[in-house]
Design a protein around this motif. Structure first.
Motif, PDB file in Angstrom:
ATOM      1  N   PRO B 291     -43.792 -20.569 -15.271  1.00 31.16           N
ATOM      2  CA  PRO B 291     -43.209 -19.692 -14.254  1.00 31.16           C
ATOM      3  C   PRO B 291     -41.992 -20.286 -13.557  1.00 31.16           C
ATOM      4  O   PRO B 291     -41.279 -19.575 -12.862  1.00 31.16           O
ATOM      5  N   ASN B 292     -41.744 -21.597 -13.772  1.00 31.92           N
ATOM      6  CA  ASN B 292     -40.624 -22.234 -13.066  1.00 31.92           C
ATOM      7  C   ASN B 292     -39.427 -22.493 -13.964  1.00 31.92           C
ATOM      8  O   ASN B 292     -38.449 -23.070 -13.523  1.00 31.92           O
ATOM      9  N   THR B 293     -39.535 -22.116 -15.249  1.00 32.16           N
ATOM     10  CA  THR B 293     -38.518 -22.536 -16.215  1.00 32.16           C
ATOM     11  C   THR B 293     -37.739 -21.355 -16.769  1.00 32.16           C
ATOM     12  O   THR B 293     -38.322 -20.360 -17.195  1.00 32.16           O
ATOM     13  N   LEU B 294     -36.425 -21.504 -16.760  1.00 35.87           N
ATOM     14  CA  LEU B 294     -35.543 -20.461 -17.266  1.00 35.87           C
ATOM     15  C   LEU B 294     -34.657 -21.097 -18.335  1.00 35.87           C
ATOM     16  O   LEU B 294     -34.089 -22.166 -18.108  1.00 35.87           O
ATOM     17  N   HIS B 295     -34.588 -20.455 -19.481  1.00 35.84           N
ATOM     18  CA  HIS B 295     -33.824 -21.030 -20.587  1.00 35.84           C
ATOM     19  C   HIS B 295     -32.723 -20.050 -20.960  1.00 35.84           C
ATOM     20  O   HIS B 295     -32.995 -18.936 -21.378  1.00 35.84           O
ATOM     21  N   VAL B 296     -31.481 -20.457 -20.788  1.00 36.02           N
ATOM     22  CA  VAL B 296     -30.366 -19.525 -20.968  1.00 36.02           C
ATOM     23  C   VAL B 296     -29.349 -20.101 -21.939  1.00 36.02           C
ATOM     24  O   VAL B 296     -29.068 -21.300 -21.926  1.00 36.02           O
ATOM     25  N   ARG B 297     -28.806 -19.219 -22.764  1.00 35.91           N
ATOM     26  CA  ARG B 297     -27.732 -19.640 -23.662  1.00 35.91           C
ATOM     27  C   ARG B 297     -26.439 -18.945 -23.257  1.00 35.91           C
ATOM     28  O   ARG B 297     -26.442 -17.749 -22.969  1.00 35.91           O
ATOM     29  N   PHE B 298     -25.366 -19.722 -23.196  1.00 37.06           N
ATOM     30  CA  PHE B 298     -24.053 -19.146 -22.902  1.00 37.06           C
ATOM     31  C   PHE B 298     -23.187 -19.311 -24.144  1.00 37.06           C
ATOM     32  O   PHE B 298     -22.600 -20.378 -24.351  1.00 37.06           O
ATOM     33  N   PRO B 299     -23.119 -18.267 -24.973  1.00 39.05           N
ATOM     34  CA  PRO B 299     -22.383 -18.387 -26.231  1.00 39.05           C
ATOM     35  C   PRO B 299     -20.943 -18.838 -25.994  1.00 39.05           C
ATOM     36  O   PRO B 299     -20.265 -18.339 -25.088  1.00 39.05           O
ATOM     37  N   GLY B 300     -20.520 -19.801 -26.793  1.00 39.91           N
ATOM     38  CA  GLY B 300     -19.146 -20.289 -26.694  1.00 39.91           C
ATOM     39  C   GLY B 300     -18.956 -21.334 -25.620  1.00 39.91           C
ATOM     40  O   GLY B 300     -17.848 -21.823 -25.409  1.00 39.91           O
ATOM     41  N   ARG B 301     -20.025 -21.667 -24.936  1.00 39.26           N
ATOM     42  CA  ARG B 301     -19.894 -22.626 -23.841  1.00 39.26           C
ATOM     43  C   ARG B 301     -20.795 -23.833 -24.113  1.00 39.26           C
ATOM     44  O   ARG B 301     -22.002 -23.668 -24.269  1.00 39.26           O
ATOM     45  N   LYS B 302     -20.223 -25.017 -24.188  1.00 38.34           N
ATOM     46  CA  LYS B 302     -21.024 -26.214 -24.434  1.00 38.34           C
ATOM     47  C   LYS B 302     -21.862 -26.541 -23.213  1.00 38.34           C
ATOM     48  O   LYS B 302     -21.340 -26.748 -22.118  1.00 38.34           O
ATOM     49  N   ALA B 303     -23.168 -26.608 -23.424  1.00 38.68           N
ATOM     50  CA  ALA B 303     -24.072 -26.846 -22.299  1.00 38.68           C
ATOM     51  C   ALA B 303     -23.846 -28.220 -21.649  1.00 38.68           C
ATOM     52  O   ALA B 303     -23.997 -28.371 -20.446  1.00 38.68           O
ATOM     53  N   ASP B 304     -23.454 -29.207 -22.461  1.00 38.95           N
ATOM     54  CA  ASP B 304     -23.212 -30.542 -21.900  1.00 38.95           C
ATOM     55  C   ASP B 304     -22.090 -30.509 -20.870  1.00 38.95           C
ATOM     56  O   ASP B 304     -22.152 -31.173 -19.839  1.00 38.95           O
ATOM     57  N   ASP B 305     -21.042 -29.755 -21.180  1.00 39.09           N
ATOM     58  CA  ASP B 305     -19.923 -29.657 -20.246  1.00 39.09           C
ATOM     59  C   ASP B 305     -20.311 -28.876 -19.000  1.00 39.09           C
ATOM     60  O   ASP B 305     -19.908 -29.205 -17.884  1.00 39.09           O
ATOM     61  N   LEU B 306     -21.102 -27.838 -19.225  1.00 38.72           N
ATOM     62  CA  LEU B 306     -21.561 -27.022 -18.108  1.00 38.72           C
ATOM     63  C   LEU B 306     -22.446 -27.858 -17.173  1.00 38.72           C
ATOM     64  O   LEU B 306     -22.362 -27.766 -15.954  1.00 38.72           O
ATOM     65  N   LEU B 307     -23.260 -28.685 -17.788  1.00 44.62           N
ATOM     66  CA  LEU B 307     -24.137 -29.576 -17.019  1.00 44.62           C
ATOM     67  C   LEU B 307     -23.309 -30.476 -16.105  1.00 44.62           C
ATOM     68  O   LEU B 307     -23.629 -30.658 -14.922  1.00 44.62           O
ATOM     69  N   ILE B 308     -22.218 -31.025 -16.657  1.00 40.99           N
ATOM     70  CA  ILE B 308     -21.377 -31.922 -15.862  1.00 40.99           C
ATOM     71  C   ILE B 308     -20.680 -31.144 -14.748  1.00 40.99           C
ATOM     72  O   ILE B 308     -20.647 -31.578 -13.598  1.00 40.99           O
ATOM     73  N   ALA B 309     -20.144 -29.979 -15.117  1.00 45.60           N
ATOM     74  CA  ALA B 309     -19.478 -29.151 -14.106  1.00 45.60           C
ATOM     75  C   ALA B 309     -20.439 -28.845 -12.962  1.00 45.60           C
ATOM     76  O   ALA B 309     -20.076 -28.941 -11.782  1.00 45.60           O
ATOM     77  N   LEU B 310     -21.670 -28.503 -13.292  1.00 48.74           N
ATOM     78  CA  LEU B 310     -22.668 -28.189 -12.268  1.00 48.74           C
ATOM     79  C   LEU B 310     -23.052 -29.439 -11.481  1.00 48.74           C
ATOM     80  O   LEU B 310     -23.227 -29.382 -10.257  1.00 48.74           O
ATOM     81  N   ASP B 311     -23.176 -30.548 -12.177  1.00 51.65           N
ATOM     82  CA  ASP B 311     -23.521 -31.803 -11.503  1.00 51.65           C
ATOM     83  C   ASP B 311     -22.482 -32.124 -10.439  1.00 51.65           C
ATOM     84  O   ASP B 311     -22.802 -32.528  -9.325  1.00 51.65           O
ATOM     85  N   LEU B 312     -21.207 -31.932 -10.804  1.00 47.09           N
ATOM     86  CA  LEU B 312     -20.134 -32.236  -9.862  1.00 47.09           C
ATOM     87  C   LEU B 312     -20.131 -31.251  -8.685  1.00 47.09           C
ATOM     88  O   LEU B 312     -19.537 -31.510  -7.650  1.00 47.09           O
ATOM     89  N   GLU B 313     -20.811 -30.110  -8.868  1.00 45.74           N
ATOM     90  CA  GLU B 313     -20.976 -29.143  -7.775  1.00 45.74           C
ATOM     91  C   GLU B 313     -22.272 -29.417  -7.010  1.00 45.74           C
ATOM     92  O   GLU B 313     -22.637 -28.673  -6.110  1.00 45.74           O
ATOM     93  N   GLU B 343     -25.675 -23.286 -31.594  1.00 39.23           N
ATOM     94  CA  GLU B 343     -26.353 -22.478 -30.567  1.00 39.23           C
ATOM     95  C   GLU B 343     -27.211 -23.351 -29.655  1.00 39.23           C
ATOM     96  O   GLU B 343     -27.257 -23.155 -28.446  1.00 39.23           O
ATOM     97  N   ALA B 344     -27.879 -24.340 -30.278  1.00 38.31           N
ATOM     98  CA  ALA B 344     -28.747 -25.227 -29.491  1.00 38.31           C
ATOM     99  C   ALA B 344     -27.949 -25.973 -28.436  1.00 38.31           C
ATOM    100  O   ALA B 344     -28.449 -26.267 -27.349  1.00 38.31           O
ATOM    101  N   LYS B 345     -26.682 -26.255 -28.762  1.00 34.22           N
ATOM    102  CA  LYS B 345     -25.848 -26.992 -27.822  1.00 34.22           C
ATOM    103  C   LYS B 345     -25.283 -26.098 -26.720  1.00 34.22           C
ATOM    104  O   LYS B 345     -24.520 -26.558 -25.869  1.00 34.22           O
ATOM    105  N   GLU B 346     -25.609 -24.802 -26.781  1.00 38.33           N
ATOM    106  CA  GLU B 346     -25.116 -23.879 -25.741  1.00 38.33           C
ATOM    107  C   GLU B 346     -26.221 -23.477 -24.772  1.00 38.33           C
ATOM    108  O   GLU B 346     -26.049 -22.563 -23.982  1.00 38.33           O
ATOM    109  N   CYS B 347     -27.366 -24.167 -24.879  1.00 38.91           N
ATOM    110  CA  CYS B 347     -28.518 -23.765 -24.065  1.00 38.91           C
ATOM    111  C   CYS B 347     -28.728 -24.676 -22.865  1.00 38.91           C
ATOM    112  O   CYS B 347     -28.630 -25.887 -22.953  1.00 38.91           O
ATOM    113  N   LEU B 348     -29.029 -24.018 -21.766  1.00 42.33           N
ATOM    114  CA  LEU B 348     -29.232 -24.723 -20.509  1.00 42.33           C
ATOM    115  C   LEU B 348     -30.657 -24.451 -20.025  1.00 42.33           C
ATOM    116  O   LEU B 348     -31.152 -23.341 -20.132  1.00 42.33           O
ATOM    117  N   ARG B 349     -31.296 -25.507 -19.523  1.00 42.46           N
ATOM    118  CA  ARG B 349     -32.629 -25.321 -18.955  1.00 42.46           C
ATOM    119  C   ARG B 349     -32.540 -25.451 -17.438  1.00 42.46           C
ATOM    120  O   ARG B 349     -32.023 -26.427 -16.917  1.00 42.46           O
TER     121      ARG B 349
END
Lengths: 353, 372
Positions: B291-313, B343-349
């Motif tokens: 119930p606490n976990t959400l798994h989302v894919r953003f096509p065309g967006r590297k999750a590793d980069d998104l993770l860093i962008a979010l971390d810096l926020e 696709e696996a690299k575009e997924c964020l948990r």
């Protein structure tokens, strides 16, 4: 808005201090190490102290934490393999001197790293290179590092003007002892770390590395007149200009590798005179300000070469270099970089004679 | 670094030490001496460890006679359970393991090169079991996707057809988020971990069903009734006990909260992304999941980069499971679910803890949309 800068951290003292100086300037620095080569699966020794090995990431991580900046590891193995390692191996097999550090700068550090940096809002890349960027007469210019002994501008010649605008070299105006002192003063764990000398992905001899991937066949050592003088274990053990490892004795003058012929597996040896040129051609010419096609200045043909006065004439597909005061020992494949005083103007790769 | 002030949307990696846990442990820490000592200094520690054991027993619904063995963490628990089950196994034997297991289980299974390792989708595990099987292992909930598996169903099948085959379940991510009833799971052993429910890291437990065969992995002194040698991690164990007590007391209210948060977050995310025409895909949406976990894919967006962008926020998320080296690799779990490498690299948990406030939820969401 705060400026966000990615600083490439190798785990060495120079990039550590680069990060420190950015942070002190109030820039939002983000430390990044580049995973370029899988040491575990390539016969590398995990404990060796050169750049990019896993221990270096630990040092970079510790440094970032000490400075108080975030730190990430980026996986660039794929690009590094195709743009740096494959070219390195290919050069040896073709008898051309490789330049892996230059390829890494242009294809990995200032290209892929920059692209990834942009994706999280960092529009500038900083490295620990000893080189300087200054704005003079309304345009950015690239200069040698203030520490002439450590100057690394030679490895940066292929940088474009667009890239220059989004690059900084925070330690370029310092000398190595000054850098070490700053690291020491800030208590950075890399302050007394030894210099890395070799090519980062090669542990041991370059020729052993090539041999592991695919060893070229054995062949003959021949004189400039075609006479067979001895045998060798493969052209990958030689680069033009090399003096060591030529197993022929009893001659007055020291022998050098003057040419490598991959098609016949011949290594031509001769005297220093046979290596010297007064005029040569450079290809893949990159030039920071393409508004002139003739220059006079200094040409540097090796990373440790002090430079020789020369004229450069840009033609289709490259440039002709004419040495005006002295001839130079050159090797095909090696970078030839052109300066006006301390200002870097451009450079290219020396073509086959 | 803006240390301290961040929003933890990565609770599946570590819950974060609960303030009550830290307070209670640290205010009494000097009282606890070696629990094996005969003197009163040891007795105090021993008693505290036994209290913790009972808290954990209650939380997972284990019987009075089932063994709760404290370990250094769930990785050790799973290693112990697996090597015990396979001790004495020969080349004719096999083990049956799902392809979405955590490395603590998957890599341990693979390390027994003498035994045939039958790895497959959780749904197909029962087809792989035969009379030569020496271990069946399936996790209760997956750490990356949040998917919950029908462990009880599988183990009931195993036990009714091959009662002698040991069954093991990694219940690390399920603990505190779905109800675990050890009795009804039909597992011989399960692994759980303290830091996933707000205890210190470095403490876990292996639960061993009464009567199940067990051969210890770590030899030495007689601690943990000879099931696990080595001086007990007293403070860690006490922290685990307190966190288990809180997890039990607040279980119902936390589930309600988790569900509300997940629903609000995914609804709001969907409407924001649809409005901004940003492509997305919420994975495992209609499946049984944490119930606490959400798994989302953003096509065309590297999750590793998104993770860093979010971390810096200041927003902490995960792209795949945590990795010690820091080098990102494609998740074997997502590949097992049929995602391509890219696709696996575009997924964020995104995983919340029960203390996540609604304001944090809102500003975390805002940051995510901003970074996309």
């Amino acid at each position: 808005m705060l400026m966000r800068v990615v600083v490439a951290m190798s785990g060495g003292v120079d990039s550590s201090v680069a990060a420190l100086l950015l942070k002190e300037k109030g820039v939002e620095a983000v430390g990044v190490s580049m995973q370029v080569w899988d040491y575990r699966n390539n016969g590398g020794c995990l404990s060796r102290a050169t750049c990019c090995a896993p221990d270096d990431f630990t040092d970079a991580r510790k440094t970032a934490s000490k400075i108080g900046i975030p730190y990430y590891v980026f996986d660039f193995e794929k690009t590094f393999k195709s743009e740096v390692i494959d070219k390195f191996v290919d050069s040896y097999n073709k008898g051309i001197t490789p330049n892996p550090c230059i390829d890494c700068n242009s294809k990995v550090k200032f290209k892929e790293l920059r692209e990834r940096a942009r994706s999280f809002g960092a529009n500038s890349v900083a490295t620990g290179h000893y080189a300087q960027i200054k704005e003079v007469d309304g345009r950015l210019r690239l200069y040698r590092g203030a520490d002439r002994e450590k100057d690394q501008s030679y490895f940066l010649y292929s940088i474009t003007y667009e890239e220059l605008k989004e690059t900084s070299f925070p330690v370029g105006h310092l000398t190595k002892p000054e850098v070490r002192k700053l690291a020491e003063g800030a208590g950075l764990p890399t302050a007394d770390k030894p210099e890395s000398q070799d090519i980062c992905f090669v542990s041991g001899k370059n020729s052993d590395f090539i041999a592991r991937i695919g060893k070229p066949p054995a062949g003959y050592l021949v004189s400039t007149t075609g006479e067979r003088l001895g045998a060798h274990d493969g052209i990958h053990e030689f680069t033009v200009g090399q003096r060591k490892g030529i197993k022929i004795g009893g001659l007055y003058e020291p022998l050098y590798v003057v040419e490598i012929r991959p098609e016949s597996n011949e290594v031509v040896v001769g005297t220093k005179k046979d290596l010297e040129r007064e005029k040569f051609f450079i290809k893949d010419f990159a030039f920071l300000y393409p508004d002139e096609d003739r220059f006079e200045g200094t040409i540097q043909v090796r990373s440790r070469h002090r430079g020789s006065p020369a004229k450069v004439e840009i033609v289709d597909g490259g440039a002709w270099v004419t040495l005006t005061e002295e001839s130079c020992v050159i090797a095909p494949g090696q970078a030839a970089v052109f300066y006006n005083g301390d200002e870097l103007l451009g450079g290219g790769r020396i073509g086959r004679a | 670094m803006n240390g301290g002030s961040f929003i933890n949307f990565d609770a599946n990696a570590t819950y974060g030490v609960l303030p009550e846990v830290a307070e209670e442990v640290l205010s009494n820490h000097s009282r606890y001496l070696n629990p094996s000592s005969i003197h009163r200094g040891g007795q105090v520690a021993r008693a505290a460890i036994e209290d913790a054991r009972e808290e954990i027993r209650t939380l997972i619904g284990a019987d009075r006679r089932d063994r709760i063995v404290f370990t250094s963490g769930a990785t050790e628990s799973s290693n112990s359970a697996i090597s015990s089950a396979l001790s004495g196994a020969t080349r004719e034997n096999n083990l049956v393991c799902s392809n979405v297991e955590h490395p603590a289980v998957l890599e341990t299974c693979k390390s027994f090169d003498k035994v045939e390792c039958r790895i497959c989708e959780p749904e197909k595990l029962r087809e792989k079991v035969d009379e030569n099987t020496r271990l069946v292992t399936l996790m209760l909930a997956n750490n990356e996707t949040g998917k919950v598996y029908k462990v009880s169903e599988l183990f009931t099948y195993v036990k009714s057809n091959f009662p002698w085959i040991p069954t093991h379940s990694d219940c690390v991510q399920a603990l505190g988020k779905v109800e675990i009833n050890f009795k009804e799971l039909f597992a011989d052993t399960i692994s759980i971990s303290g830091h996933k429910i707000g205890a210190f890291s470095g403490v876990g437990a292996l639960i061993i069903k009464d009567g199940a065969q067990f051969k210890p992995l770590i030899h030495g002194g007689p601690q943990e009734v000879r099931f696990r040698a080595g001086t007990e991690n007293t403070l860690g164990i006490i922290s685990f006990g307190i966190a288990a007590r809180i997890a039990r007391q607040k279980f119902e209210s936390r589930i309600v909260r988790y569900k509300a948060m997940k629903l609000w977050f995914s609804d709001k995310l969907e409407s924001e992304l649809t409005r901004k025409q940003i492509p997305y895909q919420i994975n495992f949406k209609d499946e049984d999941s944490l119930p606490n976990t959400l798994h989302v894919r953003f096509p065309g967006r590297k999750a590793d980069d998104l993770l860093i962008a979010l971390d810096l926020e200041g927003v902490l998320v995960s792209a795949g499971s945590a990795c010690a080296s820091g080098k990102p690799e494609s998740s074997h779990v997502l590949l097992a679910h049929g995602f391509s490498e890219d696709e696996a690299k575009e997924c964020l948990r995104i995983s919340f803890n029960a203390e996540t406030r609604f304001e944090e939820l809102a500003s975390g969401l805002e940051a995510l949309v901003r970074c996309l």
